[in-house]
Design an enzyme around this catalytic site. Structure first.
Site, PDB file in Angstrom:
ATOM      1  N   ASN A 213       0.854  -1.197   0.000  1.00  0.00           N
ATOM      2  CA  ASN A 213       0.000   0.000   0.000  1.00  0.00           C
ATOM      3  C   ASN A 213       0.888   1.245   0.000  1.00  0.00           C
ATOM      4  O   ASN A 213       2.112   1.134  -0.073  1.00  0.00           O
ATOM      5  CB  ASN A 213      -0.961  -0.019   1.206  1.00  0.00           C
ATOM      6  CG  ASN A 213      -0.208  -0.066   2.514  1.00  0.00           C
ATOM      7  OD1 ASN A 213       0.525   0.849   2.849  1.00  0.00           O
ATOM      8  ND2 ASN A 213      -0.361  -1.175   3.247  1.00  0.00           N
ATOM      9  N   ALA A 278       2.000   1.796  11.428  1.00  0.00           N
ATOM     10  CA  ALA A 278       2.236   1.073  10.170  1.00  0.00           C
ATOM     11  C   ALA A 278       0.913   0.683   9.517  1.00  0.00           C
ATOM     12  O   ALA A 278      -0.128   0.636  10.174  1.00  0.00           O
ATOM     13  CB  ALA A 278       3.060  -0.180  10.441  1.00  0.00           C
ATOM     14  N   LYS A 292       9.719 -16.877 -10.764  1.00  0.00           N
ATOM     15  CA  LYS A 292       8.722 -15.955 -11.321  1.00  0.00           C
ATOM     16  C   LYS A 292       7.538 -16.742 -11.886  1.00  0.00           C
ATOM     17  O   LYS A 292       7.734 -17.656 -12.692  1.00  0.00           O
ATOM     18  CB  LYS A 292       9.381 -15.103 -12.419  1.00  0.00           C
ATOM     19  CG  LYS A 292       8.450 -14.073 -12.975  1.00  0.00           C
ATOM     20  CD  LYS A 292       9.113 -13.248 -14.065  1.00  0.00           C
ATOM     21  CE  LYS A 292       8.069 -12.376 -14.733  1.00  0.00           C
ATOM     22  NZ  LYS A 292       8.529 -11.881 -16.010  1.00  0.00           N
ATOM     23  N   PRO A 310      -2.077 -12.334  10.517  1.00  0.00           N
ATOM     24  CA  PRO A 310      -2.390 -12.134  11.944  1.00  0.00           C
ATOM     25  C   PRO A 310      -2.561 -10.655  12.251  1.00  0.00           C
ATOM     26  O   PRO A 310      -1.953  -9.814  11.586  1.00  0.00           O
ATOM     27  CB  PRO A 310      -1.154 -12.693  12.661  1.00  0.00           C
ATOM     28  CG  PRO A 310      -0.067 -12.689  11.652  1.00  0.00           C
ATOM     29  CD  PRO A 310      -0.717 -12.830  10.307  1.00  0.00           C
ATOM     30  N   PHE A 329      -3.674   3.071  15.086  1.00  0.00           N
ATOM     31  CA  PHE A 329      -4.244   4.012  14.128  1.00  0.00           C
ATOM     32  C   PHE A 329      -5.417   3.310  13.460  1.00  0.00           C
ATOM     33  O   PHE A 329      -5.455   2.077  13.408  1.00  0.00           O
ATOM     34  CB  PHE A 329      -3.211   4.389  13.060  1.00  0.00           C
ATOM     35  CG  PHE A 329      -2.302   5.508  13.469  1.00  0.00           C
ATOM     36  CD1 PHE A 329      -1.370   5.331  14.481  1.00  0.00           C
ATOM     37  CD2 PHE A 329      -2.368   6.741  12.837  1.00  0.00           C
ATOM     38  CE1 PHE A 329      -0.510   6.355  14.853  1.00  0.00           C
ATOM     39  CE2 PHE A 329      -1.519   7.780  13.197  1.00  0.00           C
ATOM     40  CZ  PHE A 329      -0.597   7.591  14.206  1.00  0.00           C
ATOM     41  N   LYS A 347      -9.016  -4.339  19.867  1.00  0.00           N
ATOM     42  CA  LYS A 347      -7.563  -4.545  19.972  1.00  0.00           C
ATOM     43  C   LYS A 347      -7.041  -4.163  21.356  1.00  0.00           C
ATOM     44  O   LYS A 347      -5.837  -4.109  21.580  1.00  0.00           O
ATOM     45  CB  LYS A 347      -6.851  -3.753  18.873  1.00  0.00           C
ATOM     46  CG  LYS A 347      -7.265  -4.206  17.466  1.00  0.00           C
ATOM     47  CD  LYS A 347      -6.640  -3.375  16.361  1.00  0.00           C
ATOM     48  CE  LYS A 347      -7.289  -3.691  15.010  1.00  0.00           C
ATOM     49  NZ  LYS A 347      -6.377  -4.111  13.979  1.00  0.00           N
TER      50      LYS A 347
END
Ligand code: PMT
Length: 404
Positions: A213, A278, A292, A310, A329, A347
């Protein structure tokens, strides 16, 4: 609150031409009472509002202006002042000086000296609300903030021009507090061990392809740097990043979410504060290839199965030790507060920094962010600000939670 001792510190104060120039006299007087040595540079226009003699008397030093015949020492003098400053403050700072600073224009004593200084620079803008909200002024301020210039104010209220709105110079006490904070940084995290995660993880399909990302690491690194400045000993666990890793911290590099999980869960028990900025990939490829992966030539779609990674924050939350403060975050594009609050509970976090990553100026790979700090007791809105500023807000909240 204990008054800071500024003995031995030198402040160069630039005063530009605005009605708030008279308030700069109080700034000088307050700084002197705290022990600071203050040198004043006035622009030509500032001298129309306040006599240099007033500042000379208050600072007990000659005032540098552009209105007098300059002797041959001019060049030497401004470099000497630029070097002498422990903090370089400009109050009031007009739209004109902000524009000059943003574009490197050095055409008088003040703009030349501020360009030459290596000291932290603080500005206290003061101007008509229309000038303050003008797109060009806001752009200039964004450029300056990005380069690390500190801002105090402006405040909102009744302005000397008769308008009401944003643009009033902050009160002298607030300006002096901001200068003192730069001269004597808070060390409230001294002795704390802090782990910060930053950047994106990469999930490999084969040696040449991966899923990732846009996380640059900027948000996590801003937090790590701020925590170091506040005295913490910091470990950064960084995935794939494009921003520079701050100097002075322990750095552990990881690639995949599983790597990040392994490092964070192993190191978590020794940490007092864990801040997870992160953006780990939630999924990885069910099957990976050591060579590949060849393209099929029959035009058929390629179906790839993904399996869930996880959840690192949840694992750390489950194993949370007494005295630990856990911050996560939430990168959302809808139902920001509700989704983030769910993550806070699930969490077992103490604080979640909710950012709507679809908003311009927020989220991935920009220098600014827009966030809501959510705890079990309430929410604090943090409108658009630099990631460095948001990092300080996050750490203020962390310390508030720890000291409660
Ligand atoms: O790096 P920048 O370019 O500066 O961008 C900053 C940022 C947008 C990446 C940052 O502000 C941010 O929002 N980070 C969290 C991104 C994310 O993964 O959000 P989430 O809502 O999917 O996850 C919630 C929390 O769980 C996060 O603290 C995340 O680190 C953690 N997580 C997520 C997935 C996973 N498998 N394990 C986790 O621990």
């Amino acid at each position: 609150m204990r008054k800071p001792d500024l003995t031995g510190k030198s402040v160069v104060l630039g005063v530009t031409g605005g009605i708030a120039a008279y308030k700069a006299c109080e700034v000088v007087s307050r700084l002197r009472k705290l022990g600071a040595d203050v040198y004043v540079i006035m622009t030509k226009n500032a001298c129309e509002f306040v006599q240099p003699l007033t500042f000379e008397t208050l600072s007990n030093h000659p005032v540098v202006t552009d209105t007098f015949e300059r002797p041959a020492t001019w060049e030497v003098e401004h470099i000497a002042l630029a070097k002498r400053a422990d903090v370089f403050a400009i109050a009031p700072a007009t739209a004109n000086i902000l524009a000059k600073m943003a574009h490197g224009i050095a055409d008088d004593m003040l703009s030349t000296t501020v360009l030459a200084t290596k000291a932290p620079v603080l500005v206290a803008p003061a101007m008509n609300t229309g000038m303050w909200t003008a797109a060009i002024t806001q752009e200039n301020c964004a450029v300056l903030k990005q380069r690390g210039v500190h801002f105090v104010g402006p405040d909102a209220g009744f302005l000397a021009c008769g308008d009401t709105g944003s643009g009033r110079m902050s009160e002298p006490a607030a300006i002096v507090d901001a200068i003192a904070a730069l001269l004597c940084p808070v060390q409230d995290m001294a002795g704390l061990r802090v782990m910060v995660t930053a950047g994106a993880t990469r999930e490999r399909l084969d040696p040449v392809r991966y899923m990732t990302n846009d996380s640059s690491g900027k948000m996590g690194f801003a937090v790590a740097e701020a925590a170091m400045k506040r005295g913490a000993s910091v470990t950064v666990v960084a995935g794939s990043v494009t921003a520079p890793i701050p100097a002075g911290c322990e750095v552990v590099r990881v690639e995949s979410t599983q790597d990040l999980y392994d490092v964070v869960t192993t190191r978590a028990p020794e940490m007092d504060v864990i801040i997870q900025a992160a953006a780990p990939a939630d999924y990885r490829f069910a099957v990976t290839y050591t060579e590949k992966h060849k393209k099929a030539h029959d035009g058929q779609p390629l179906v790839i199965e993904l399996i869930e990674n996880p959840d690192i924050a949840a694992a750390v939350g489950t194993a949370k030790k007494p005295g630990q403060t856990l911050v996560g975050f939430a990168a959302e594009t809808e139902n920001l507060h509700a989704n983030a609050a769910k993550k806070l509970a699930k969490k077992n976090l103490d604080l979640i920094v909710a950012n709507d990553v679809s908003q311009p100026g927020a989220g991935f790979n920009v220098d600014t962010n827009i966030a809501t700090l959510i705890t079990r007791d309430g929410m604090t809105e943090c409108p658009l600000r630099t990631k460095k500023e948001l990092a300080q807000d996050i750490l203020d909240k962390v310390m508030e939670i720890r000291n409660a």
